[in-house]
Design a protein around this motif. Sequence first.
Motif, PDB file in Angstrom:
ATOM      1  N   ASP A 182      12.510  -2.782   7.795  1.00  0.00           N
ATOM      2  CA  ASP A 182      13.459  -3.786   7.312  1.00  0.00           C
ATOM      3  C   ASP A 182      12.752  -5.077   6.943  1.00  0.00           C
ATOM      4  O   ASP A 182      13.075  -5.725   5.934  1.00  0.00           O
ATOM      5  CB  ASP A 182      14.529  -4.068   8.375  1.00  0.00           C
ATOM      6  N   ARG A 183      11.761  -5.442   7.749  1.00  0.00           N
ATOM      7  CA  ARG A 183      11.012  -6.667   7.493  1.00  0.00           C
ATOM      8  C   ARG A 183      10.139  -6.512   6.244  1.00  0.00           C
ATOM      9  O   ARG A 183       9.996  -7.469   5.463  1.00  0.00           O
ATOM     10  CB  ARG A 183      10.148  -7.019   8.708  1.00  0.00           C
ATOM     11  N   ILE A 184       9.564  -5.326   6.056  1.00  0.00           N
ATOM     12  CA  ILE A 184       8.773  -5.076   4.845  1.00  0.00           C
ATOM     13  C   ILE A 184       9.631  -5.306   3.605  1.00  0.00           C
ATOM     14  O   ILE A 184       9.208  -5.965   2.646  1.00  0.00           O
ATOM     15  CB  ILE A 184       8.211  -3.639   4.845  1.00  0.00           C
ATOM     16  N   GLU A 231      12.236  -7.183   3.286  1.00  0.00           N
ATOM     17  CA  GLU A 231      12.496  -8.612   3.136  1.00  0.00           C
ATOM     18  C   GLU A 231      11.307  -9.327   2.493  1.00  0.00           C
ATOM     19  O   GLU A 231      11.485 -10.215   1.649  1.00  0.00           O
ATOM     20  CB  GLU A 231      12.798  -9.243   4.501  1.00  0.00           C
ATOM     21  N   ILE A 232      10.111  -8.924   2.877  1.00  0.00           N
ATOM     22  CA  ILE A 232       8.911  -9.600   2.382  1.00  0.00           C
ATOM     23  C   ILE A 232       8.641  -9.268   0.912  1.00  0.00           C
ATOM     24  O   ILE A 232       8.276 -10.145   0.110  1.00  0.00           O
ATOM     25  CB  ILE A 232       7.686  -9.220   3.241  1.00  0.00           C
ATOM     26  N   ILE A 233       8.829  -8.003   0.543  1.00  0.00           N
ATOM     27  CA  ILE A 233       8.441  -7.609  -0.819  1.00  0.00           C
ATOM     28  C   ILE A 233       9.555  -7.827  -1.848  1.00  0.00           C
ATOM     29  O   ILE A 233       9.260  -7.881  -3.054  1.00  0.00           O
ATOM     30  CB  ILE A 233       8.001  -6.128  -0.865  1.00  0.00           C
ATOM     31  N   ALA A 234      10.800  -7.943  -1.400  1.00  0.00           N
ATOM     32  CA  ALA A 234      11.910  -8.069  -2.355  1.00  0.00           C
ATOM     33  C   ALA A 234      11.691  -9.186  -3.384  1.00  0.00           C
ATOM     34  O   ALA A 234      11.933  -8.987  -4.586  1.00  0.00           O
ATOM     35  CB  ALA A 234      13.224  -8.265  -1.611  1.00  0.00           C
ATOM     36  N   PRO A 235      11.220 -10.368  -2.975  1.00  0.00           N
ATOM     37  CA  PRO A 235      11.062 -11.449  -3.961  1.00  0.00           C
ATOM     38  C   PRO A 235       9.904 -11.254  -4.945  1.00  0.00           C
ATOM     39  O   PRO A 235       9.870 -11.896  -5.992  1.00  0.00           O
ATOM     40  CB  PRO A 235      10.812 -12.690  -3.085  1.00  0.00           C
ATOM     41  N   ILE A 236       8.950 -10.385  -4.601  1.00  0.00           N
ATOM     42  CA  ILE A 236       7.751 -10.268  -5.440  1.00  0.00           C
ATOM     43  C   ILE A 236       7.661  -8.944  -6.177  1.00  0.00           C
ATOM     44  O   ILE A 236       6.801  -8.785  -7.057  1.00  0.00           O
ATOM     45  CB  ILE A 236       6.472 -10.450  -4.587  1.00  0.00           C
ATOM     46  N   GLY A 263       8.771   4.942   8.181  1.00  0.00           N
ATOM     47  CA  GLY A 263       8.164   3.624   8.180  1.00  0.00           C
ATOM     48  C   GLY A 263       7.529   3.222   6.873  1.00  0.00           C
ATOM     49  O   GLY A 263       6.815   2.218   6.819  1.00  0.00           O
ATOM     50  N   THR A 264       7.755   3.977   5.788  1.00  0.00           N
ATOM     51  CA  THR A 264       7.089   3.715   4.514  1.00  0.00           C
ATOM     52  C   THR A 264       8.058   3.150   3.482  1.00  0.00           C
ATOM     53  O   THR A 264       9.131   3.705   3.258  1.00  0.00           O
ATOM     54  CB  THR A 264       6.459   4.999   3.959  1.00  0.00           C
ATOM     55  N   ILE A 265       7.638   2.062   2.858  1.00  0.00           N
ATOM     56  CA  ILE A 265       8.380   1.436   1.776  1.00  0.00           C
ATOM     57  C   ILE A 265       7.486   1.424   0.541  1.00  0.00           C
ATOM     58  O   ILE A 265       6.318   1.049   0.619  1.00  0.00           O
ATOM     59  CB  ILE A 265       8.794  -0.012   2.128  1.00  0.00           C
TER      60      ILE A 265
END
Length: 477
Positions: free
Chosen positions: A62-64, A66-71, A83-85
């Motif tokens: 979930d945190r991954i 959040e971090i990558i959504a803007p970029i 565990g893979t995004i």
Amino acid sequence: MQHVQTAMNRLTELAASEPVATLAAAFRDAGAELALVGGPVRDAFLGRPVTDLDFTTNARPDRILEIIAPIADTHWDIGREFGTIGARIHGEQVEITTYRADSYDGVSRKPVVEFGDSIEGDLNRRDFTVNALALSLPELELVDPTGGFDDLLEGTLRTPIEPEVSFGDDPLRMLRAVRFTSQLGFHLDLASFDAIVALGGRLADISAERIRDELTKLLLTDKPRAGLELFVETGLAELVLPELPALQLETDAAHQHKDVYEHSIKVLENAIALETERRPEHAPDLELRLGALLHDIGKPRTRAFAPGGAVTFHGHDWVGAKMTRKRLTGLRFDNDTVKHVARLVELHMRLYNYAEAGWTDSAVRRFTRDAGAQLEQLLLLIRADITTRNRRKSDRLQFAIDDLEARIAELREREEIDAIRPDLDGEEIMRILEIGPSRAVGEARAFLLELRLDEGPLGPETAKARLREWWDARERA
């Protein structure tokens, strides 16, 4: 150590690329760890092309996101439960996986996903030490808790933990070891070899699809010999592709200097060399490589001893084709691959059968018709099958193939031979014979096709006359 510095320079350049630098900055600003891991790091040290970009982090899925959504240009979470995004950043596809600490349930042998808290723990659960290297970002520090760097320098495949535990946890790793010996040119350490011999039966816990995929990856390497030999030596081939080790027991009368097993691997190597030479722009041809490896698997079942000690393998081509269909179907290859590989095996002796009688126009047409869309593959396989050390015999066989290719080209200039059809279609046949749809139409069409193969294009008027002659004779019979 010059190549080590070169590798670090390559990794530094990769880390400075827009996709990786953007990703590293995003995780740093979020207070999360990030490292490039596995294959990309390994291949940088080996001087191989760096393709897939795999990362590992202490951030949960979930945190991954959040971090990558803007970029990210786009992202997906199809591997979220493991565990893979996945994401595409500045046009580059990447995968980011939370540190893992897998355990296995002991029944289905599927991993029970447990997220870990340290990169060292994550690296220790990987298949081989050379794949357990990571480059922390943005610090650019090499993380190597398992001695993978030394194993890279020595060309050794070794498991990070006891091989019995590693292979017991995921038996597919045994086939990955086989594949990596060819892909990387490494040797398997003795402890791992012994563990594979002892635990080979555990492949029964692995799906046919996963086994098929590893076998495919092995055959698509540039030099599959080492992996195939290890495949046989460890006993894994007996469980996955028993037709291959069975070839060791036979002596090929046409290639008395080597057994059929050695001959088959040599044919595979020849086929790969011909692919590279004649079709450099093409991707590796799995069907051709499977056909080369399996073309003689019918020999053990057809071996017979003639007076004087001669050995014959009459019918090994069609027997081998039947065996090929059964084995590849069991390994869950798709229907087209099964069909095409079996056809190559079935037809690989056709050159010798025709050559004895001479290449008439009719024979060339029939050969082309039977090969169909696989004509080029079949000709490559037939060339690859020439492994004799007798120079005169080799030259004679190569000349025979050259002559056949020239005859095919010559006929192509004179007539359409790649999609041979009767001179008259079904509608015309029914109109000329004044009959309706029936079995007789099919028989008439088959008659005209034989004429087309034997005599070439007849033209509509001649075809009509010959059809009527055939029909009148049929009616009188």
